[in-house]
Scaffold this motif. Structure first.
Motif, PDB file in Angstrom:
ATOM      1  N   GLY A   1      35.985  88.248  28.362  1.00 48.05           N
ATOM      2  CA  GLY A   1      36.933  89.344  28.220  1.00 48.05           C
ATOM      3  C   GLY A   1      37.849  89.242  27.020  1.00 48.05           C
ATOM      4  N   PHE A   2      37.685  88.206  26.205  1.00 46.28           N
ATOM      5  CA  PHE A   2      38.576  88.004  25.056  1.00 46.28           C
ATOM      6  C   PHE A   2      38.590  89.217  24.139  1.00 46.28           C
ATOM      7  CE2 PHE A   2      38.969  86.585  20.583  1.00 46.28           C
ATOM      8  CZ  PHE A   2      40.263  86.091  20.615  1.00 46.28           C
ATOM      9  N   GLU A   3      37.394  89.688  23.748  1.00 44.34           N
ATOM     10  CA  GLU A   3      37.318  90.805  22.804  1.00 44.34           C
ATOM     11  C   GLU A   3      38.010  92.052  23.340  1.00 44.34           C
ATOM     12  OE1 GLU A   3      33.706  88.197  22.210  1.00 44.34           O
ATOM     13  OE2 GLU A   3      34.565  89.218  23.933  1.00 44.34           O
ATOM     14  N   ALA A   4      37.859  92.316  24.624  1.00 45.40           N
ATOM     15  CA  ALA A   4      38.487  93.503  25.222  1.00 45.40           C
ATOM     16  C   ALA A   4      40.009  93.365  25.225  1.00 45.40           C
ATOM     17  CB  ALA A   4      37.972  93.712  26.643  1.00 45.40           C
ATOM     18  N   ARG A   5      40.490  92.168  25.513  1.00 47.79           N
ATOM     19  CA  ARG A   5      41.940  91.958  25.603  1.00 47.79           C
ATOM     20  C   ARG A   5      42.628  92.042  24.248  1.00 47.79           C
ATOM     21  NH1 ARG A   5      40.015  88.064  29.179  1.00 47.79           N
ATOM     22  NH2 ARG A   5      40.440  86.368  27.689  1.00 47.79           N
ATOM     23  N   VAL A   6      41.930  91.688  23.176  1.00 45.22           N
ATOM     24  CA  VAL A   6      42.550  91.714  21.841  1.00 45.22           C
ATOM     25  C   VAL A   6      42.102  92.916  21.012  1.00 45.22           C
ATOM     26  CG1 VAL A   6      42.830  89.210  21.818  1.00 45.22           C
ATOM     27  CG2 VAL A   6      40.802  90.236  20.737  1.00 45.22           C
ATOM     28  N   ALA A   7      41.331  93.800  21.626  1.00 45.79           N
ATOM     29  CA  ALA A   7      40.802  94.956  20.890  1.00 45.79           C
ATOM     30  C   ALA A   7      41.934  95.721  20.205  1.00 45.79           C
ATOM     31  CB  ALA A   7      40.054  95.885  21.848  1.00 45.79           C
ATOM     32  N   GLY A   8      41.696  96.069  18.935  1.00 46.34           N
ATOM     33  CA  GLY A   8      42.678  96.821  18.168  1.00 46.34           C
ATOM     34  C   GLY A   8      43.594  95.951  17.335  1.00 46.34           C
TER      35      GLY A   8
ATOM     36  N   GLU B   1      40.532  77.166  23.132  1.00 47.87           N
ATOM     37  CA  GLU B   1      42.000  77.019  23.059  1.00 47.87           C
ATOM     38  C   GLU B   1      42.568  77.836  21.897  1.00 47.87           C
ATOM     39  OE1 GLU B   1      44.327  75.539  25.104  1.00 47.87           O
ATOM     40  OE2 GLU B   1      42.625  75.320  26.454  1.00 47.87           O
ATOM     41  N   LEU B   2      41.851  77.852  20.778  1.00 47.16           N
ATOM     42  CA  LEU B   2      42.281  78.655  19.636  1.00 47.16           C
ATOM     43  C   LEU B   2      42.272  80.135  20.008  1.00 47.16           C
ATOM     44  CD1 LEU B   2      43.179  78.833  16.725  1.00 47.16           C
ATOM     45  CD2 LEU B   2      40.790  78.582  16.024  1.00 47.16           C
ATOM     46  N   ALA B   3      41.218  80.577  20.698  1.00 52.20           N
ATOM     47  CA  ALA B   3      41.148  81.972  21.146  1.00 52.20           C
ATOM     48  C   ALA B   3      42.314  82.299  22.066  1.00 52.20           C
ATOM     49  CB  ALA B   3      39.811  82.225  21.861  1.00 52.20           C
TER      50      ALA B   3
ATOM     51  N   LEU C   1      47.542  84.854  23.098  1.00 50.69           N
ATOM     52  CA  LEU C   1      48.916  84.721  23.580  1.00 50.69           C
ATOM     53  C   LEU C   1      49.961  85.021  22.502  1.00 50.69           C
ATOM     54  CD1 LEU C   1      48.618  81.426  25.673  1.00 50.69           C
ATOM     55  CD2 LEU C   1      48.926  83.759  26.557  1.00 50.69           C
ATOM     56  N   SER C   2      49.595  84.821  21.241  1.00 47.88           N
ATOM     57  CA  SER C   2      50.560  85.004  20.151  1.00 47.88           C
ATOM     58  C   SER C   2      51.011  86.448  20.006  1.00 47.88           C
ATOM     59  CB  SER C   2      49.957  84.535  18.829  1.00 47.88           C
ATOM     60  OG  SER C   2      49.000  85.464  18.339  1.00 47.88           O
ATOM     61  N   GLY C   3      50.140  87.387  20.374  1.00 47.76           N
ATOM     62  CA  GLY C   3      50.450  88.802  20.190  1.00 47.76           C
ATOM     63  C   GLY C   3      50.280  89.269  18.753  1.00 47.76           C
ATOM     64  N   ALA C   4      49.893  88.362  17.854  1.00 49.13           N
ATOM     65  CA  ALA C   4      49.756  88.701  16.436  1.00 49.13           C
ATOM     66  C   ALA C   4      48.421  89.376  16.143  1.00 49.13           C
ATOM     67  CB  ALA C   4      49.881  87.432  15.592  1.00 49.13           C
TER      68      ALA C   4
END
Length: 200
Positions: free
Chosen positions: A78-85, A48-50, A55-58
């Motif tokens: 897929g979390f790492e790929a979606r937040v990469a960068g 849930e934290l992930a 979702l925060s976009g921060a």
């Protein structure tokens, strides 16, 4: 991040890539996320934290701690790929004071243990996103909210659960909205008061 989600253990040397990433981020643009070593965090809560961070976009730097007894993949597929960068998740030891002192860090998502609260707020004047779990953490979170230096993530009053949407909303309030600027000002003012030895 992939190794970290599987439980790899980073020492200070392998944390250097996360610090290099932090060096490239704009001033006060990153939220540091750490829930301490004692909070009884479950795998569902980590997910849930992930979700909330995603979702925060921060921008975020997350010191991920594996729940006791949990093995296998921890972060959502897929979390790492979606937040990469814009997001870095690291397992193992993280030099918390060094991270909190970094110019790119603008807030701290914390369990509100007293040590972490003192480090982030009183040493560095950082506003808080608060996710308390046990003992005095809830009282500390309420006191910090009353002083206008943080936002608590809402919890279900029956089972203590929280939702990723609520994490995202709290992070956005502290990092991206006008309220966040006010919280940051309040945090810096409280830092000055607590740090003023003459007044103490």
């Amino acid at each position: 991040p992939e190794d970290d989600a599987r439980g790899g253990d980073d020492g200070d040397g392998s944390f250097s890539d996360a610090m290099l990433w932090l060096d490239k981020q704009p001033k006060r643009s990153v939220i540091y996320v750490a829930l301490g070593s004692e909070a009884p965090v479950t795998a569902d809560q980590v997910r849930e934290l992930a979700l909330g961070l995603e979702l925060s976009g921060a921008r975020f730097l997350w010191a991920v701690r594996r729940p006791v007894g949990h093995s296998g993949a921890l972060l959502p597929d897929g979390f790492e790929a979606r937040v990469a960068g814009r997001g870095v998740a690291r397992a193992g030891w993280v030099p918390q004071v060094r991270v909190l002192a970094h110019a790119a860090v603008g807030a701290f998502l914390t369990h509100c243990g007293w040590g972490s609260t003192v480090e982030s707020l009183f040493r560095f004047g950082l506003p808080l996103v608060m996710l308390p779990f046990v003992a005095d953490q809830g009282l500390i979170a309420r006191a910090m909210a009353a002083h206008g230096v943080g936002v608590e993530v809402p919890r279900d009053e029956h089972d203590g659960s929280f939702r990723g949407d609520d994490v995202a909303a709290a992070v956005r309030r502290v990092m991206a909205e006008a309220e966040g600027r006010k919280l940051a000002r309040n945090a810096r003012e409280l830092q000055k008061v607590v740090g003023d030895r003459a007044r103490q």
